[in-house]
Design a protein around this motif. Structure first.
Motif, PDB file in Angstrom:
ATOM      1  N   ILE A   7      -3.373  -3.768  -9.056  1.00  0.00           N
ATOM      2  CA  ILE A   7      -2.620  -4.271  -8.144  1.00  0.00           C
ATOM      3  C   ILE A   7      -2.496  -4.176  -6.817  1.00  0.00           C
ATOM      4  O   ILE A   7      -2.612  -4.848  -5.886  1.00  0.00           O
ATOM      5  CB  ILE A   7      -1.045  -4.022  -8.624  1.00  0.00           C
ATOM      6  N   ASP A   8      -2.900  -2.651  -6.622  1.00  0.00           N
ATOM      7  CA  ASP A   8      -3.091  -2.538  -5.242  1.00  0.00           C
ATOM      8  C   ASP A   8      -4.197  -3.021  -4.428  1.00  0.00           C
ATOM      9  O   ASP A   8      -4.332  -3.383  -3.485  1.00  0.00           O
ATOM     10  CB  ASP A   8      -3.215  -0.809  -5.126  1.00  0.00           C
ATOM     11  N   ALA A   9      -5.463  -3.125  -5.213  1.00  0.00           N
ATOM     12  CA  ALA A   9      -6.650  -3.770  -4.779  1.00  0.00           C
ATOM     13  C   ALA A   9      -6.232  -5.314  -4.482  1.00  0.00           C
ATOM     14  O   ALA A   9      -6.829  -5.925  -3.623  1.00  0.00           O
ATOM     15  CB  ALA A   9      -7.803  -3.590  -5.586  1.00  0.00           C
ATOM     16  N   ALA A  10      -5.440  -5.912  -5.362  1.00  0.00           N
ATOM     17  CA  ALA A  10      -5.137  -7.313  -5.236  1.00  0.00           C
ATOM     18  C   ALA A  10      -4.290  -7.610  -4.017  1.00  0.00           C
ATOM     19  O   ALA A  10      -4.520  -8.686  -3.238  1.00  0.00           O
ATOM     20  CB  ALA A  10      -4.130  -7.678  -6.420  1.00  0.00           C
ATOM     21  N   HIS A  11      -3.221  -6.522  -3.697  1.00  0.00           N
ATOM     22  CA  HIS A  11      -2.702  -6.758  -2.479  1.00  0.00           C
ATOM     23  C   HIS A  11      -3.714  -6.777  -1.140  1.00  0.00           C
ATOM     24  O   HIS A  11      -3.550  -7.633  -0.279  1.00  0.00           O
ATOM     25  CB  HIS A  11      -1.620  -5.560  -2.254  1.00  0.00           C
ATOM     26  N   LYS A  12      -4.475  -5.811  -1.332  1.00  0.00           N
ATOM     27  CA  LYS A  12      -5.540  -5.858  -0.248  1.00  0.00           C
ATOM     28  C   LYS A  12      -6.205  -6.765   0.155  1.00  0.00           C
ATOM     29  O   LYS A  12      -6.541  -7.484   1.056  1.00  0.00           O
ATOM     30  CB  LYS A  12      -6.161  -4.445  -0.229  1.00  0.00           C
ATOM     31  N   LEU A  13      -6.900  -7.397  -1.327  1.00  0.00           N
ATOM     32  CA  LEU A  13      -7.660  -8.595  -1.365  1.00  0.00           C
ATOM     33  C   LEU A  13      -6.897  -9.884  -0.757  1.00  0.00           C
ATOM     34  O   LEU A  13      -7.676 -10.720  -0.001  1.00  0.00           O
ATOM     35  CB  LEU A  13      -8.241  -8.647  -2.680  1.00  0.00           C
ATOM     36  N   SER A  14      -5.850 -10.052  -1.075  1.00  0.00           N
ATOM     37  CA  SER A  14      -5.055 -11.358  -0.631  1.00  0.00           C
ATOM     38  C   SER A  14      -4.975 -11.191   0.783  1.00  0.00           C
ATOM     39  O   SER A  14      -5.132 -12.449   1.682  1.00  0.00           O
ATOM     40  CB  SER A  14      -3.821 -11.446  -1.110  1.00  0.00           C
ATOM     41  N   ILE A  15      -4.805 -10.052   1.614  1.00  0.00           N
ATOM     42  CA  ILE A  15      -4.803 -10.077   3.078  1.00  0.00           C
ATOM     43  C   ILE A  15      -6.238 -10.225   3.689  1.00  0.00           C
ATOM     44  O   ILE A  15      -6.221 -10.928   4.685  1.00  0.00           O
ATOM     45  CB  ILE A  15      -4.357  -8.629   3.108  1.00  0.00           C
ATOM     46  N   LEU A  16      -7.406  -9.821   3.225  1.00  0.00           N
ATOM     47  CA  LEU A  16      -8.443  -9.818   3.475  1.00  0.00           C
ATOM     48  C   LEU A  16      -8.984 -11.539   3.318  1.00  0.00           C
ATOM     49  O   LEU A  16      -9.523 -11.972   4.443  1.00  0.00           O
ATOM     50  CB  LEU A  16      -9.614  -9.127   2.668  1.00  0.00           C
ATOM     51  N   ALA A  17      -8.696 -12.048   2.157  1.00  0.00           N
ATOM     52  CA  ALA A  17      -8.740 -13.515   2.277  1.00  0.00           C
ATOM     53  C   ALA A  17      -8.236 -14.461   3.000  1.00  0.00           C
ATOM     54  O   ALA A  17      -8.940 -15.362   3.746  1.00  0.00           O
ATOM     55  CB  ALA A  17      -8.544 -13.942   0.888  1.00  0.00           C
ATOM     56  N   ALA A  18      -6.874 -14.114   3.430  1.00  0.00           N
ATOM     57  CA  ALA A  18      -6.074 -14.646   4.405  1.00  0.00           C
ATOM     58  C   ALA A  18      -7.094 -14.814   5.915  1.00  0.00           C
ATOM     59  O   ALA A  18      -7.171 -15.765   6.584  1.00  0.00           O
ATOM     60  CB  ALA A  18      -4.991 -14.277   4.495  1.00  0.00           C
ATOM     61  N   ILE A  19      -7.279 -13.427   6.409  1.00  0.00           N
ATOM     62  CA  ILE A  19      -8.105 -13.417   7.435  1.00  0.00           C
ATOM     63  C   ILE A  19      -9.738 -14.023   7.586  1.00  0.00           C
ATOM     64  O   ILE A  19      -9.782 -14.454   8.588  1.00  0.00           O
ATOM     65  CB  ILE A  19      -7.940 -11.756   7.798  1.00  0.00           C
ATOM     66  N   ALA A  20     -10.192 -13.698   6.369  1.00  0.00           N
ATOM     67  CA  ALA A  20     -11.502 -14.207   6.428  1.00  0.00           C
ATOM     68  C   ALA A  20     -11.866 -15.596   6.355  1.00  0.00           C
ATOM     69  O   ALA A  20     -12.579 -16.166   7.166  1.00  0.00           O
ATOM     70  CB  ALA A  20     -12.365 -13.656   5.215  1.00  0.00           C
ATOM     71  N   PHE A  21     -11.171 -16.263   5.735  1.00  0.00           N
ATOM     72  CA  PHE A  21     -11.001 -17.669   5.625  1.00  0.00           C
ATOM     73  C   PHE A  21      -9.884 -18.779   6.235  1.00  0.00           C
ATOM     74  O   PHE A  21      -9.910 -19.823   5.864  1.00  0.00           O
ATOM     75  CB  PHE A  21     -11.200 -18.006   3.947  1.00  0.00           C
ATOM     76  N   GLY A  22      -9.018 -17.910   6.933  1.00  0.00           N
ATOM     77  CA  GLY A  22      -8.183 -18.635   7.777  1.00  0.00           C
ATOM     78  C   GLY A  22      -7.032 -19.405   6.701  1.00  0.00           C
ATOM     79  O   GLY A  22      -6.644 -20.534   6.766  1.00  0.00           O
ATOM     80  N   ALA A  23      -6.497 -18.768   5.531  1.00  0.00           N
ATOM     81  CA  ALA A  23      -6.249 -19.196   4.455  1.00  0.00           C
ATOM     82  C   ALA A  23      -4.593 -18.609   4.408  1.00  0.00           C
ATOM     83  O   ALA A  23      -4.678 -17.719   4.851  1.00  0.00           O
ATOM     84  CB  ALA A  23      -6.649 -18.897   2.935  1.00  0.00           C
TER      85      ALA A  23
END
Length: 437
Positions: A205-221
């Protein structure tokens, strides 16, 4: 003679190891920080749940605020650093109050950003104040700044990495010692690497929190934590680690995000899962509690960010870097582009992805079982590259490990479905995907 610039006045909400680390860093590097920020950073107010606790720093010089939620409303505060933790409750109330009072916000709280980041970013944009959260992902590694600024000219094609130090410590210790998960977890807890309740870490879950943040920034999502498919490391055995090694791999918990084309348009794939990682891949050499993130840009190529993912010093370093940006007057959109311009992407169907997989089954040791297993993979259209049965026992399940040739993930899922409920298996199959280079 030029006037001395006014200091940036800081309130610290939460005084755990990171909060105390922020104080120590600002004090130790005060002159250097002032030169780089263009003005001094000055802690004026602090607050925490327990006023009497010894935190190893002198707090007598600062005002104490019992109600951390209202810190941003104080006249002697320009920016609040929220380190209370938790996705809701007092942390979220503090963040909302700070921004609504027209003050800047810095936070290390990945759960809050993953769940409420869009709301808070929209408020910050409306109030024209900074909202920064470098410390929320990968501790002291400047991966958010790297994606938002250093790689800003690139279309990011994929971002992935090792985002949880606790899991990486457990997996690399299992590698080095041959011990099983439960034994190494207990040791990690005794050494303070894992929490008394480690579920957020070991369940992914902790990694999932971080991944969702990275995805938003990386892809403008638009942030979409609910769409992250998260699985942890609790089902891994020492035998899986050994088998991966024999095949030329290590096992790492990998968070991966990438955009994919579908008939309905661009979709977003987000998954946290243990992967087999080839010995020659950079992530295979990331050991202990270290974090590492790989971003692949269409012009930059592969970028690797690696370093300490937690701890008072590295995380405090990320917090103070955000404070320096704010002192310089840098605001910017929290997620690289305004919230209204973030693209709402549907979740990708993982079954349409292709790749190779490692499948481990605990099977009864009797005639016909291997035929049953291979028939299920045949009927699902999965080509098997290798199959190994470990051990022999009359009354205990034995390990059967197989590696597939490249093919659609949906086919492997179908093979697992065909085996579901079989009295030949002692537990559901474990499927680990092999990280493509």
């Amino acid at each position: 003679m030029a006037d001395t610039p006014a200091p940036l006045r800081i309130a610290l909400a939460g005084l755990g190891t990171v909060g105390a680390g922020v104080i120590r860093l600002i004090e130790a590097n005060a002159a250097l920080i002032a030169r780089r920020a263009g003005r001094p950073l000055q802690v004026t107010v602090v607050g925490a749940r327990d006023r009497t606790k010894d935190r190893g720093v002198d707090l007598s010089r600062y005002a104490w605020e019992d109600d951390m939620v209202i810190m941003g409303e104080r006249a002697d505060v320009d920016v609040v650093v929220e380190m209370v933790g938790g996705s809701d409750g007092s942390a979220l109330a503090c963040a909302r109050t700070t921004i609504e009072a027209g003050k800047a916000l810095v936070t290390a709280n990945k759960a809050m950003i993953a769940h409420h980041g869009l709301e808070l970013a929209a408020k910050a944009e409306e109030a024209k104040v900074a909202m920064k959260f470098e410390a929320a992902v990968a501790g002291g590694i400047p991966v958010i700044k790297g994606l938002r600024e250093g790689a800003a000219a690139n279309e990011i094609e994929r971002v992935y990495g090792i985002l949880n130090g606790t899991c990486n410590y457990i997996l690399s210790t299992m590698e080095d010692t041959g011990r099983d998960f439960a034994d190494v977890l207990a040791e990690a807890q005794s050494k303070g690497y894992a929490e008394a309740d480690p579920a957020f870490d070991v369940e992914g879950i902790d990694a999932a929190h971080k991944l969702s943040i990275l995805a938003a920034i990386a892809f403008g999502a638009r942030l979409d934590f609910a769409a992250v498919d998260a699985a942890g490391i609790t089902r891994l055995r020492a035998a899986d680690i050994a088998q991966a090694d024999a095949l030329g791999y290590v096992i790492r918990l990998i968070g991966m995000a990438e955009t994919m084309e579908s008939p309905a348009g661009k979709v977003l794939f987000q998954r946290v899962q243990p992967h087999l990682v080839a010995f020659d891949h950079p992530l295979a050499h990331v050991d202990g509690a270290t974090n590492a993130v790989v971003a692949e840009g269409n012009f930059s190529g592969r970028l690797l960010f690696q370093g300490a993912g937690a701890g008072d010093g590295p995380t405090a370093s990320a917090v103070v870097a955000d404070l320096i940006d704010i002192a310089r007057g840098e605001i910017g959109a929290p997620f690289s582009v305004p919230v209204g311009e973030l693209e709402a992407m549907s979740a990708a169907d993982a079954g349409s992805r292709t790749g190779r997989a490692y499948v481990r089954l605990m099977a009864a040791d009797r005639p016909g079982v291997l035929a049953e297993i291979t028939a299920a993979f045949r009927d699902a259209g999965v080509s098997i590259e290798s199959l190994i049965q470990k051990g022999r026992s009359d009354d205990q399940p034995v390990m059967v490990a197989l590696v597939t040739h490249e093919g659609p993930e949906s086919a492997v899922a179908e093979a697992v479905r065909l085996l579901s409920g079989s009295d030949s298996l002692a537990e559901p199959p474990l499927v680990l995907h092999i990280l493509a280079d």
